[in-house]
Design a protein around this motif. Structure first.
Motif, PDB file in Angstrom:
ATOM      1  N   GLU A 446     -58.554 -10.896 -21.112  1.00 39.99           N
ATOM      2  CA  GLU A 446     -59.435  -9.776 -21.393  1.00 39.99           C
ATOM      3  C   GLU A 446     -58.629  -8.492 -21.255  1.00 39.99           C
ATOM      4  OE1 GLU A 446     -62.603 -10.119 -18.643  1.00 39.99           O
ATOM      5  OE2 GLU A 446     -61.389  -9.601 -16.890  1.00 39.99           O
ATOM      6  N   PRO A 447     -59.042  -7.439 -21.958  1.00 34.69           N
ATOM      7  CA  PRO A 447     -58.273  -6.193 -21.896  1.00 34.69           C
ATOM      8  C   PRO A 447     -58.181  -5.664 -20.467  1.00 34.69           C
ATOM      9  CG  PRO A 447     -59.852  -6.145 -23.703  1.00 34.69           C
ATOM     10  CD  PRO A 447     -60.173  -7.360 -22.886  1.00 34.69           C
ATOM     11  N   ARG A 448     -56.994  -5.254 -20.115  1.00 33.81           N
ATOM     12  CA  ARG A 448     -56.763  -4.686 -18.791  1.00 33.81           C
ATOM     13  C   ARG A 448     -55.786  -3.528 -18.947  1.00 33.81           C
ATOM     14  NH1 ARG A 448     -54.933  -8.494 -13.812  1.00 33.81           N
ATOM     15  NH2 ARG A 448     -56.667  -9.714 -14.676  1.00 33.81           N
ATOM     16  N   THR A 449     -56.106  -2.403 -18.325  1.00 37.19           N
ATOM     17  CA  THR A 449     -55.237  -1.236 -18.396  1.00 37.19           C
ATOM     18  C   THR A 449     -54.472  -1.091 -17.093  1.00 37.19           C
ATOM     19  OG1 THR A 449     -56.729  -0.091 -19.918  1.00 37.19           O
ATOM     20  CG2 THR A 449     -55.130   1.251 -18.754  1.00 37.19           C
ATOM     21  N   LEU A 450     -53.168  -1.082 -17.194  1.00 39.86           N
ATOM     22  CA  LEU A 450     -52.288  -0.875 -16.053  1.00 39.86           C
ATOM     23  C   LEU A 450     -51.722   0.536 -16.161  1.00 39.86           C
ATOM     24  CD1 LEU A 450     -50.324  -4.243 -16.276  1.00 39.86           C
ATOM     25  CD2 LEU A 450     -52.452  -3.802 -15.036  1.00 39.86           C
ATOM     26  N   TYR A 451     -51.991   1.353 -15.169  1.00 43.07           N
ATOM     27  CA  TYR A 451     -51.540   2.750 -15.213  1.00 43.07           C
ATOM     28  C   TYR A 451     -50.154   2.882 -14.595  1.00 43.07           C
ATOM     29  CZ  TYR A 451     -56.220   3.938 -16.681  1.00 43.07           C
ATOM     30  OH  TYR A 451     -57.395   4.017 -17.395  1.00 43.07           O
ATOM     31  N   LEU A 452     -49.351   3.747 -15.183  1.00 42.29           N
ATOM     32  CA  LEU A 452     -47.984   3.963 -14.747  1.00 42.29           C
ATOM     33  C   LEU A 452     -47.987   5.031 -13.658  1.00 42.29           C
ATOM     34  CD1 LEU A 452     -47.734   2.514 -17.485  1.00 42.29           C
ATOM     35  CD2 LEU A 452     -45.835   4.034 -18.044  1.00 42.29           C
ATOM     36  N   GLY A 453     -47.898   4.619 -12.404  1.00 42.61           N
ATOM     37  CA  GLY A 453     -47.986   5.553 -11.295  1.00 42.61           C
ATOM     38  C   GLY A 453     -46.779   6.460 -11.184  1.00 42.61           C
ATOM     39  N   SER A 454     -47.008   7.659 -10.638  1.00 38.87           N
ATOM     40  CA  SER A 454     -45.915   8.609 -10.455  1.00 38.87           C
ATOM     41  C   SER A 454     -44.899   8.114  -9.431  1.00 38.87           C
ATOM     42  CB  SER A 454     -46.476   9.963 -10.020  1.00 38.87           C
ATOM     43  OG  SER A 454     -47.199   9.834  -8.798  1.00 38.87           O
ATOM     44  N   ASP A 455     -45.310   7.116  -8.619  1.00 34.33           N
ATOM     45  CA  ASP A 455     -44.407   6.544  -7.623  1.00 34.33           C
ATOM     46  C   ASP A 455     -43.625   5.345  -8.149  1.00 34.33           C
ATOM     47  OD1 ASP A 455     -46.511   4.818  -7.881  1.00 34.33           O
ATOM     48  OD2 ASP A 455     -46.954   4.658  -5.742  1.00 34.33           O
ATOM     49  N   GLY A 456     -43.706   5.090  -9.480  1.00 30.30           N
ATOM     50  CA  GLY A 456     -42.972   3.966 -10.058  1.00 30.30           C
ATOM     51  C   GLY A 456     -43.650   2.633  -9.877  1.00 30.30           C
ATOM     52  N   GLN A 457     -44.959   2.654  -9.552  1.00 24.46           N
ATOM     53  CA  GLN A 457     -45.716   1.423  -9.352  1.00 24.46           C
ATOM     54  C   GLN A 457     -46.863   1.366 -10.356  1.00 24.46           C
ATOM     55  OE1 GLN A 457     -45.382  -1.093  -7.079  1.00 24.46           O
ATOM     56  NE2 GLN A 457     -43.562  -0.274  -6.076  1.00 24.46           N
ATOM     57  N   PHE A 458     -47.195   0.148 -10.810  1.00 19.99           N
ATOM     58  CA  PHE A 458     -48.397  -0.021 -11.619  1.00 19.99           C
ATOM     59  C   PHE A 458     -49.628   0.196 -10.739  1.00 19.99           C
ATOM     60  CE2 PHE A 458     -45.793  -2.608 -14.660  1.00 19.99           C
ATOM     61  CZ  PHE A 458     -46.086  -1.848 -15.783  1.00 19.99           C
ATOM     62  N   ARG A 459     -50.667   0.781 -11.336  1.00 17.51           N
ATOM     63  CA  ARG A 459     -51.904   1.065 -10.623  1.00 17.51           C
ATOM     64  C   ARG A 459     -53.088   0.592 -11.460  1.00 17.51           C
ATOM     65  NH1 ARG A 459     -51.133   5.793  -7.088  1.00 17.51           N
ATOM     66  NH2 ARG A 459     -53.365   6.177  -7.318  1.00 17.51           N
ATOM     67  N   ALA A 460     -54.229   0.407 -10.797  1.00 20.68           N
ATOM     68  CA  ALA A 460     -55.451   0.000 -11.498  1.00 20.68           C
ATOM     69  C   ALA A 460     -56.241   1.194 -11.997  1.00 20.68           C
ATOM     70  CB  ALA A 460     -56.327  -0.853 -10.587  1.00 20.68           C
ATOM     71  N   THR A 461     -55.952   2.388 -11.485  1.00 21.92           N
ATOM     72  CA  THR A 461     -56.664   3.605 -11.886  1.00 21.92           C
ATOM     73  C   THR A 461     -55.641   4.688 -12.181  1.00 21.92           C
ATOM     74  OG1 THR A 461     -56.845   4.296  -9.571  1.00 21.92           O
ATOM     75  CG2 THR A 461     -58.704   3.039 -10.505  1.00 21.92           C
ATOM     76  N   PRO A 462     -56.030   5.728 -12.940  1.00 17.47           N
ATOM     77  CA  PRO A 462     -55.082   6.808 -13.223  1.00 17.47           C
ATOM     78  C   PRO A 462     -54.577   7.461 -11.940  1.00 17.47           C
ATOM     79  CG  PRO A 462     -56.996   6.962 -14.659  1.00 17.47           C
ATOM     80  CD  PRO A 462     -57.326   5.925 -13.632  1.00 17.47           C
ATOM     81  N   ASP A 463     -53.343   7.869 -11.960  1.00 13.33           N
ATOM     82  CA  ASP A 463     -52.727   8.535 -10.823  1.00 13.33           C
ATOM     83  C   ASP A 463     -53.016  10.035 -10.927  1.00 13.33           C
ATOM     84  OD1 ASP A 463     -51.103   9.539  -8.841  1.00 13.33           O
ATOM     85  OD2 ASP A 463     -49.337   8.368  -9.417  1.00 13.33           O
ATOM     86  N   GLN A 603     -43.092  11.285 -18.875  1.00 13.08           N
ATOM     87  CA  GLN A 603     -44.043  11.569 -17.800  1.00 13.08           C
ATOM     88  C   GLN A 603     -44.744  10.296 -17.366  1.00 13.08           C
ATOM     89  OE1 GLN A 603     -46.855  15.028 -18.002  1.00 13.08           O
ATOM     90  NE2 GLN A 603     -48.430  13.435 -17.861  1.00 13.08           N
ATOM     91  N   THR A 604     -44.721  10.028 -16.081  1.00 14.58           N
ATOM     92  CA  THR A 604     -45.516   8.948 -15.505  1.00 14.58           C
ATOM     93  C   THR A 604     -46.577   9.564 -14.604  1.00 14.58           C
ATOM     94  OG1 THR A 604     -43.900   8.688 -13.727  1.00 14.58           O
ATOM     95  CG2 THR A 604     -43.702   7.226 -15.626  1.00 14.58           C
ATOM     96  N   GLY A 605     -47.553   8.748 -14.250  1.00 12.85           N
ATOM     97  CA  GLY A 605     -48.717   9.277 -13.559  1.00 12.85           C
ATOM     98  C   GLY A 605     -49.743   9.741 -14.572  1.00 12.85           C
ATOM     99  N   GLY A 606     -50.841  10.331 -14.103  1.00 16.77           N
ATOM    100  CA  GLY A 606     -51.892  10.765 -15.013  1.00 16.77           C
ATOM    101  C   GLY A 606     -52.484   9.584 -15.755  1.00 16.77           C
ATOM    102  N   ASP A 607     -52.623   9.721 -17.083  1.00 18.83           N
ATOM    103  CA  ASP A 607     -53.222   8.668 -17.908  1.00 18.83           C
ATOM    104  C   ASP A 607     -52.188   7.748 -18.544  1.00 18.83           C
ATOM    105  OD1 ASP A 607     -55.814   9.513 -17.389  1.00 18.83           O
ATOM    106  OD2 ASP A 607     -55.786  10.968 -19.021  1.00 18.83           O
ATOM    107  N   ALA A 608     -50.908   7.897 -18.221  1.00 14.07           N
ATOM    108  CA  ALA A 608     -49.883   7.001 -18.789  1.00 14.07           C
ATOM    109  C   ALA A 608     -50.246   5.553 -18.465  1.00 14.07           C
ATOM    110  CB  ALA A 608     -48.508   7.347 -18.233  1.00 14.07           C
ATOM    111  N   SER A 609     -50.236   4.685 -19.488  1.00 16.19           N
ATOM    112  CA  SER A 609     -50.781   3.341 -19.263  1.00 16.19           C
ATOM    113  C   SER A 609     -50.144   2.304 -20.168  1.00 16.19           C
ATOM    114  CB  SER A 609     -52.297   3.344 -19.493  1.00 16.19           C
ATOM    115  OG  SER A 609     -52.592   3.655 -20.846  1.00 16.19           O
TER     116      SER A 609
END
Length: 747
Positions: A446-463, A603-609
């Motif tokens: 199923e569709p899943r969005t992985l956000y690109l965290g500003s700390d270099g980690q994948f996140r489940a929500t926008p950073d 740019q990472t963080g924010g809505d980058a996904s």
């Protein structure tokens, strides 16, 4: 969808009149011949045509297009015993209905093993290819390397096997067109010819790999009524998209591909390879044809755009298939094919299925090869039962019969139960596991969005935070996670395995430093020792940062929103490993770089996904809680003894207790505010902590304080920061601090 009755159950066909009329028309244009060198005799198929004999002497085929024992391929065999023997072998010439050029076609018919078996009513398996020499050589068609795995496996199962040399190759006339309109018409005409023979049951299937996997789409696009099924292996549906996808040209794109087939037509099929002299000399009139292809290749390589002449548009084979084709498709593609990208067929296959076309998928972790290659090396993609798999498909689609073979163990198959021997989706993932499914990606995905965290980690929500990294070309470094010149985003190791399939899509903002940059993305699974296994890749010229037919202007220093698709994949991140995305300016799959690659600010963080179709584990830190806040006050300067309103807006996911901080000398009106639960004063720190009532359904908190009075009350005071509680710790929130000036009343 409709299809013709194969007649395998003995029922009378309902299309005899239509087929009879078509056969009569086809017979009028067919000119069969027998070359004197072949020793074959004429039959009642028709009169002999004037022969364009190959020159005497030995034949030479440097690329191995000739036939013979030294060219025998390594392939698997059908397990079922023979039902027929090898019968008549014949080579014919057809006058092309497009321009009268010669189309050379050869076939081998089966013949009954017993006197009481009917002779005739045979389906036909065809290969349309540029990779054969003149078919009239003394060698039997049966021994030709390009169709040997078909003749040896299927003639004795009651199938006629045919091969047609596309124009400009083998013994066919005309100019080699590289999928052009006249070549398409020739292939379609060959299908009609084979479907209208008296010995044919009217059902033709086309099969082949690479170029030969492209020609099946030609007759499907035309909606040929005799084409019952196609089995394209790694075929090209849009050669422009293959060579110049999203403005990132392949190395073959700068005139190499047309030049290669110019060599194939003139050098590999010279008279020394068996081609008749007259046929060969007709190709000397083709330089303009090849020059046009080369010119438009250079044009598209430089611009990333289709040419204005329509050269590339003529070679797009997708239009019309969903609308015109009434047969079926067994789509075979290696998900590690770096010669013909898997995106040539996926997600377009969804459109075919939506149109009602029976479309089954066979996707494995192999490159540009057959599924039954690699036996000697023991490769995990090797399928010992591949020819049984094909036989089951042909029995169903060309004869209307059923045949159950034995196939490798796959998830979802119970060997003790009856199952469809050719599942709708038969797929191998990157862990070398085969499974069956009704669709692909399989339903668990199923569709899943992985956000690109500003700390270099994948996140489940926008950073809420953002940061930037610099991507640049570094010849001394790799493209693996953490390499110099890259930006890497990685998950924590997963507790259970994580699976993803389909076409991941990357969305982010970049700022170029030149007008012609490019960006490459790689996905890796990284194990506990740091070893990285590549799962997928994608590349885009930033003139095509968003999909579209025309290049946009890139202005250095201006931010761009980029949508970058990753090539189709079926991948596993094992338990204990992590998923890594590496952004770089490398090159993959033979694609070239910008002429002068220049750095990008990413740019990472924010809505980058990264959007994926996935199932299985969560990706560690990607599911960590988030919180953000701000403070609103009714002023920044107060008279001594004044009352001041404090307002906090806090967003926390998941909701969490909130605490504010004010100077200890300020008086908090706790009893007068519904939002204040309690207060605690820390005399040593000189602050009072204001604990606010938990509120899962709101984000705004408000209370009042009284500022100090008197001459000692004057001064600048600090408010905040507010904080949220996580795992017993108070985590401060940026943006919730403020300064306030108080003017106390003098005595």
């Amino acid at each position: 969808m409709t299809r013709r009755d194969a007649g395998g159950d003995g029922t009378e066909r309902t299309d005899v009149s239509r087929r009879g009329l078509l056969r009569a028309g086809a017979a009028a244009t067919a000119l069969p011949f027998v070359g004197a060198a072949s020793g074959r005799e004429a039959t009642d198929e028709g009169p002999l045509a004037p022969a364009d004999e190959p020159l005497p002497g030995p034949t030479v085929a440097p690329l191995g297009y000739d036939c013979g024992e030294d060219q025998t391929g390594d392939y698997t065999e059908v397990s079922r015993g023979p039902t027929h023997d090898f019968g008549e072998e014949r080579v014919v010439e057809l006058d092309s209905e497009a321009d009268g050029e010669k189309i050379q076609l050869g076939y081998i018919k089966p013949e009954p093993l017993a006197d009481d078996q009917p002779d005739g009513d045979y389906p036909v398996i065809l290969r349309a290819t540029p990779y054969v020499s003149d078919l009239r050589k003394p060698d039997s068609i049966r021994d030709c390397v390009r169709i040997e795995r078909l003749t040896e496996n299927f003639v004795q199962q009651g199938y006629a096997v045919a091969v047609v040399a596309v124009r400009g190759t083998g013994g066919s006339g005309g100019c080699m067109e590289l999928f052009g309109a006249t070549e398409q018409a020739d292939v379609n005409q060959a299908v009609t010819y084979l479907g209208t023979r008296e010995w044919s049951n009217g059902n033709v299937g086309i099969i082949g790999r690479s170029y030969d996997g492209t020609t099946p789409w030609m007759a499907a696009r035309a909606g040929n009524p005799y084409l019952a099924t196609i089995v394209p292996y790694s075929g090209v549906t849009d050669v422009f998209e293959l060579m110049y996808k999203r403005g990132a040209p392949e190395s073959r794109g700068y005139g190499v591909l047309p030049a290669l087939y110019y060599v194939i037509s003139l050098a590999e099929h010279a008279p020394t390879s068996g081609t008749g002299l007259a046929t060969y000399l007709s190709r000397a009139q083709c330089p303009d044809n090849y020059a046009a292809g080369t010119a438009w290749s250079v044009y598209s390589g430089a611009t990333g755009e289709r040419d204005p002449s329509g050269y590339w548009t003529e070679r797009v084979l997708k239009p019309g298939v969903a609308r015109n084709y009434e047969g079926s498709i067994l789509l075979v593609h290696g998900l590690q094919d770096w010669n013909v990208d898997p995106s040539q067929v996926y997600p377009w296959v969804d459109e075919l299925r939506a149109a009602g076309i029976k479309t089954h998928l066979y996707f494995g972790q192999f490159g540009h090869r057959y599924p039954d290659d690699g036996r000697e090396k023991g490769e995990p993609n090797y399928n010992e039962q591949w020819q049984d798999y094909l036989l089951a498909w042909f029995e169903s689609e060309l004869k209307g019969d059923s045949y159950v073979g034995e196939f490798p163990e796959a998830e979802g198959i119970d060997p003790d139960e009856t199952y469809d021997p050719v599942p709708k989706a038969y797929v191998q993932n990157s862990a070398a596991e085969w499974y069956t499914a009704e669709s692909w990606p399989p339903e668990p995905a199923e569709p899943r969005t992985l956000y690109l965290g500003s700390d270099g980690q994948f996140r489940a929500t926008p950073d809420p935070e953002t940061t930037t990294g610099r991507v640049f070309k570094d010849e001394t470094s790799s493209v693996e996670p953490g390499a110099r010149g890259t930006v890497t985003v990685q998950s924590d190791p997963v507790d259970e395995r994580f699976r993803l399939a389909g076409t991941p899509t990357l969305s982010l903002t970049v700022t170029p430093t030149s007008s012609a940059p490019h960006l490459t993305a790689h996905l890796f699974a990284v194990d506990a020792e740091g070893t990285a296994e590549r799962l997928g890749w994608g590349q885009v010229d930033l003139r095509y940062a968003q999909p579209g037919p025309e290049a946009d202007t890139v202005v250095p220093g201006e931010a761009l929103s980029v949508s970058l698709p990753i090539e189709p994949l079926d991948a596993v991140v094992p338990a204990g490993s992590s998923l890594a995305l590496v952004l770089n300016q490398g090159t993959v799959s033979g694609r070239t770089e910008s002429p002068t690659p220049t750095p990008l600010v990413v740019q990472t963080g924010g809505d980058a996904s990264l959007t994926v179709e996935a199932w299985g584990a969560d990706l560690g830190r990607g599911a960590q809680p988030t919180a953000a806040g701000r403070r609103a006050t009714d002023g920044t300067a107060y008279q001594g003894g004044a009352t001041a309103r404090q307002t906090l807006i806090v967003s926390a996911d998941p909701p969490a207790p909130v605490r504010d901080t004010v100077p200890a000398s300020w008086t908090v009106f706790a009893a007068d505010s519904e939002d204040v639960a309690r207060t605690e004063t820390d005399s040593e720190a000189g602050v009072t902590h204001v604990y606010l009532q938990p509120a899962a359904d709101r984000e705004t908190f408000e209370y009042f304080v009284e500022v100090p009075d008197g001459p000692d009350g004057s001064g600048v005071y600090s408010l905040g920061p507010a904080a949220v509680e996580r795992d017993g710790n108070w985590v401060p929130l940026s943006g919730t601090s403020a300064d306030a000036f108080v003017a106390g009343t003098p005595e």
